[in-house]
Enzyme design. Structure first.
Site, PDB file in Angstrom:
ATOM      1  N   ASP A   1       0.866  -1.178   0.000  1.00 19.22           N
ATOM      2  CA  ASP A   1       0.000   0.000   0.000  1.00 19.22           C
ATOM      3  C   ASP A   1       0.906   1.232   0.000  1.00 19.22           C
ATOM      4  O   ASP A   1       1.372   1.702   1.033  1.00 19.22           O
ATOM      5  CB  ASP A   1      -0.901  -0.012   1.237  1.00 19.22           C
ATOM      6  CG  ASP A   1      -1.900   1.146   1.248  1.00 19.22           C
ATOM      7  OD1 ASP A   1      -1.677   2.135   0.510  1.00 19.22           O
ATOM      8  OD2 ASP A   1      -2.870   1.067   2.009  1.00 19.22           O
TER       9      ASP A   1
ATOM     10  N   ARG B   1      -0.002   4.407   2.051  1.00 19.94           N
ATOM     11  CA  ARG B   1       0.266   4.231   3.485  1.00 19.94           C
ATOM     12  C   ARG B   1       1.756   4.259   3.788  1.00 19.94           C
ATOM     13  O   ARG B   1       2.246   5.060   4.583  1.00 19.94           O
ATOM     14  CB  ARG B   1      -0.364   2.924   3.949  1.00 19.94           C
ATOM     15  CG  ARG B   1       0.043   2.474   5.344  1.00 19.94           C
ATOM     16  CD  ARG B   1       0.653   1.090   5.277  1.00 19.94           C
ATOM     17  NE  ARG B   1       0.878   0.509   6.594  1.00 19.94           N
ATOM     18  CZ  ARG B   1       1.942  -0.246   6.864  1.00 19.94           C
ATOM     19  NH1 ARG B   1       2.862  -0.466   5.942  1.00 19.94           N
ATOM     20  NH2 ARG B   1       2.094  -0.769   8.053  1.00 19.94           N
TER      21      ARG B   1
ATOM     22  N   ILE C   1       2.026  -3.893  24.588  1.00 21.80           N
ATOM     23  CA  ILE C   1       2.605  -2.717  25.227  1.00 21.80           C
ATOM     24  C   ILE C   1       2.054  -2.547  26.642  1.00 21.80           C
ATOM     25  O   ILE C   1       2.743  -2.035  27.533  1.00 21.80           O
ATOM     26  CB  ILE C   1       2.337  -1.441  24.375  1.00 21.80           C
ATOM     27  CG1 ILE C   1       3.113  -0.254  24.928  1.00 21.80           C
ATOM     28  CG2 ILE C   1       0.848  -1.137  24.308  1.00 21.80           C
ATOM     29  CD1 ILE C   1       4.597  -0.366  24.803  1.00 21.80           C
ATOM     30  N   GLU C   2       0.820  -3.039  26.860  1.00 14.31           N
ATOM     31  CA  GLU C   2       0.210  -2.915  28.182  1.00 14.31           C
ATOM     32  C   GLU C   2       0.815  -3.882  29.197  1.00 14.31           C
ATOM     33  O   GLU C   2       0.659  -3.691  30.408  1.00 14.31           O
ATOM     34  CB  GLU C   2      -1.304  -3.173  28.100  1.00 14.31           C
ATOM     35  CG  GLU C   2      -2.071  -2.148  27.277  1.00 14.31           C
ATOM     36  CD  GLU C   2      -2.136  -2.498  25.799  1.00 14.31           C
ATOM     37  OE1 GLU C   2      -2.870  -1.815  25.058  1.00 14.31           O
ATOM     38  OE2 GLU C   2      -1.462  -3.470  25.376  1.00 14.31           O
TER      39      GLU C   2
ATOM     40  N   GLU D   1       1.396   2.586  13.123  1.00 14.00           N
ATOM     41  CA  GLU D   1       0.390   2.505  12.069  1.00 14.00           C
ATOM     42  C   GLU D   1      -0.775   1.748  12.685  1.00 14.00           C
ATOM     43  O   GLU D   1      -0.915   0.547  12.532  1.00 14.00           O
ATOM     44  CB  GLU D   1       0.968   1.775  10.849  1.00 14.00           C
ATOM     45  CG  GLU D   1       0.143   1.988   9.578  1.00 14.00           C
ATOM     46  CD  GLU D   1      -1.071   1.092   9.502  1.00 14.00           C
ATOM     47  OE1 GLU D   1      -2.121   1.485  10.080  1.00 14.00           O
ATOM     48  OE2 GLU D   1      -0.975   0.032   8.896  1.00 14.00           O
TER      49      GLU D   1
ATOM     50  N   GLU E   1     -10.576  -2.197  15.479  1.00  9.83           N
ATOM     51  CA  GLU E   1      -9.493  -2.943  16.131  1.00  9.83           C
ATOM     52  C   GLU E   1      -8.985  -2.258  17.396  1.00  9.83           C
ATOM     53  O   GLU E   1      -8.259  -2.860  18.184  1.00  9.83           O
ATOM     54  CB  GLU E   1      -8.312  -3.219  15.186  1.00  9.83           C
ATOM     55  CG  GLU E   1      -8.647  -4.170  14.062  1.00  9.83           C
ATOM     56  CD  GLU E   1      -7.451  -4.503  13.188  1.00  9.83           C
ATOM     57  OE1 GLU E   1      -6.444  -3.750  13.233  1.00  9.83           O
ATOM     58  OE2 GLU E   1      -7.513  -5.505  12.461  1.00  9.83           O
TER      59      GLU E   1
ATOM     60  N   HIS F   1      -5.342   0.101   1.425  1.00 12.32           N
ATOM     61  CA  HIS F   1      -5.824  -1.177   1.961  1.00 12.32           C
ATOM     62  C   HIS F   1      -6.950  -0.966   2.978  1.00 12.32           C
ATOM     63  O   HIS F   1      -7.642  -1.909   3.351  1.00 12.32           O
ATOM     64  CB  HIS F   1      -4.663  -1.958   2.604  1.00 12.32           C
ATOM     65  CG  HIS F   1      -4.264  -1.472   3.957  1.00 12.32           C
ATOM     66  ND1 HIS F   1      -3.495  -0.346   4.161  1.00 12.32           N
ATOM     67  CD2 HIS F   1      -4.534  -1.949   5.195  1.00 12.32           C
ATOM     68  CE1 HIS F   1      -3.300  -0.163   5.446  1.00 12.32           C
ATOM     69  NE2 HIS F   1      -3.912  -1.129   6.100  1.00 12.32           N
TER      70      HIS F   1
END
Length: 497
Positions: free
Chosen positions: A220, A223, A296-297, A312, A321, A445
């Site tokens: 893409d 992007r 990451i949490e 992204e 999401e 996309h």
């Protein structure tokens, strides 16, 4: 309020109601100890009259004088029982000004167990005083007065219950407001995605373990080249900075950042693609990139703070999401003062589409499927949003921005929203409604998210189509969304999952 029982339970309710009514009637005949002497009286009303006649202290006047609420009244009664024992003390209470001697919280503790005076509403006392003042000393009128008091008491109780229910509702709204608007980074403000267990989130990350999706994203150009060009053209932004890449995938953004002059890049991803990213980074000899597998949490970074966060995170319809939740978590936990999140500004736009063929393919199809009537399927098809490329020539309105997000300041609560919109119609036709990443430009996309109406709306060029949109997360699956359109004469909720 929903019914909790039926049938024979109604009889029980009648019995309970009668018992409650008789209980209230009996309260007027409880034995009450005088506040100032050892005398016992047969009712609260008689006690008030006794205190006024024998001790020259009118409690109702004291309540009114100091505007005592329930707590103030309780404190006063306990204060008197605990400390007052003389006429001089009565005079002191009567002439009290300013700070009340019973203001301490210590006087909330009852001096007498089951004290009838403490079980009496001060507002009721004042009302009883007014109602019964004309009949004091007239014993044959006392029973009707008491009956009237019971009736008033019942009415006040009903009003009190109504006020209580209203207060409970207000409290719920207050708690929701506190949770949704609490400062970023505070405990309890992690958000639904952060609170998912690893096994609950496994399907999401597994989908990014397949190579096909990464190939599609890398190919893409809109992007990928947008990220590359931004970093290449702004080396002063990245030079000697510590950069965090949230959801790094193959590591392409991390490598762009390293090439732009970042001192250190930390790349995080929970999916299995992280292992290929490690090989890719080694193959390109970029030693200042550290890759970490995990959400990451759930992980702890090897640094306390970072200067830049890149990601992204955008999904279909921008918010699908809920990966932005993770970026905001990283921002609140790790971004240094003066740091930046990129991309920084994003918006969601809405446009009307007129495409009779698409409507035919989507809905009329079910009326005759190889000679069989499957029209019942329409009710299942309508609520599903469709992700596809919209042809620019089918647009019949100017786009309207319905939400703008500043990733450096936005909070989780703003990712769910309700807003009005107005679409200026440019063509006379029938329309559906679509959210867009821009059907007028090169396709990406992300494509466009289309919300088809079962019954199209007839519009004319020059008109304005007004409506309201509500976007909220699915509580059962916080990575999916519910989108509700409220349009003239119709309202429909769509799912994006």
């Amino acid at each position: 309020m929903p019914e909790l029982s039926d049938g024979d339970d109604d009889d029980d309710d009648d019995v309970d109601g009668d018992e409650e009514q008789w209980q209230w009637m009996e309260e007027g005949r409880q034995t009450v100890t005088c506040l100032f002497c050892e005398k016992y009286l047969d009712s609260v009303s008689a006690t008030l009259q006794h205190c006024t006649a024998e001790h020259q202290l009118n409690l109702v006047e004291i309540i009114r004088k100091h505007s005592l609420d329930d707590y103030g009244y309780i404190k006063m009664i306990n204060f008197i029982r605990l400390t007052v024992s003389s006429v001089l003390s009565c005079i002191f209470i009567k002439n009290t000004e300013g700070l009340l001697p019973w203001d301490s919280e210590d006087f909330l503790k009852p001096v007498l167990q089951d004290d009838p005076l403490l079980q009496t509403d001060p507002e009721e006392l004042c009302g009883t005083e007014d109602t019964c003042s004309s009949s004091r000393g007239d014993s044959h009128d006392e029973l009707p007065c008491r009956a009237l008091t019971v009736e008033e008491r019942a009415q006040r109780s009903e009003e009190a219950v109504a006020r209580l229910m209203e207060d409970v509702h207000k409290l719920k709204l207050l708690v929701q407001g506190l949770v949704l608007n609490s400062e970023p980074g505070q405990a309890g403000n992690l958000g639904a995605v952060a609170e998912l267990r690893e096994d609950e989130d496994e399907a999401y990350f597994s989908s990014y373990g397949h190579y096909g999706i990464h190939e599609e994203m890398l190919k893409d150009k809109v992007r990928t080249e947008s990220y590359r060009d931004f970093m290449n053209k702004n080396p002063e932004v990245f030079r000697d900075k510590v950069v965090l890449d949230v959801g790094c995938g193959t590591g392409i953004l991390s490598m762009f950042a390293a090439k732009a002059g970042a001192k250190r890049v930390i790349a995080v991803d929970q999916s299995e693609i992280i292992y290929q990213a490690m090989d890719i980074v080694r193959s390109n000899q970029l030693e200042n990139i550290t890759l970490i597998k995990g959400r990451i949490e759930d992980i702890k970074l090897p640094v306390e703070k970072v200067d830049i966060i890149i990601s992204e995170w955008m999904g279909y319809f921008l918010l699908f999401e809920s990966m932005l939740d993770s970026v905001l978590y990283a921002r609140d936990c790790y971004l240094a003062d003066g740091g930046s999140v990129y991309p920084d500004l994003c918006n969601i736009s809405l446009a009307a589409v007129g495409d009779a063929q698409k409507h035919q393919d989507r809905f009329a199809f079910w009326e005759d499927v190889y000679g069989f009537n499957m029209a019942c399927m329409k009710t299942a098809v309508v609520p599903e949003a469709v992700v596809e490329v919209v042809q620019a020539e089918t647009l019949i309105s100017e786009p309207a921005v319905v939400q703008t997000l500043d990733c450096n300041t936005v909070c989780l609560s703003e990712l769910e929203f309700t807003t009005d919109f107005l679409l200026k119609i440019t063509k006379t036709t029938d329309c559906t409604v679509t959210f867009s990443t821009g059907p007028q430009v090169t396709k990406t996309h992300w494509k466009q998210t289309v919300f088809l109406l079962e019954k199209p709306i007839s519009v004319k060029a020059g008109e304005e189509l007004k409506g309201n949109i509500t976007v909220r997360k699915n509580k059962k699956d916080p990575r999916s969304l519910f989108v509700t359109f409220d349009l003239p004469g119709r309202k429909q909720t769509y799912s994006l999952q």
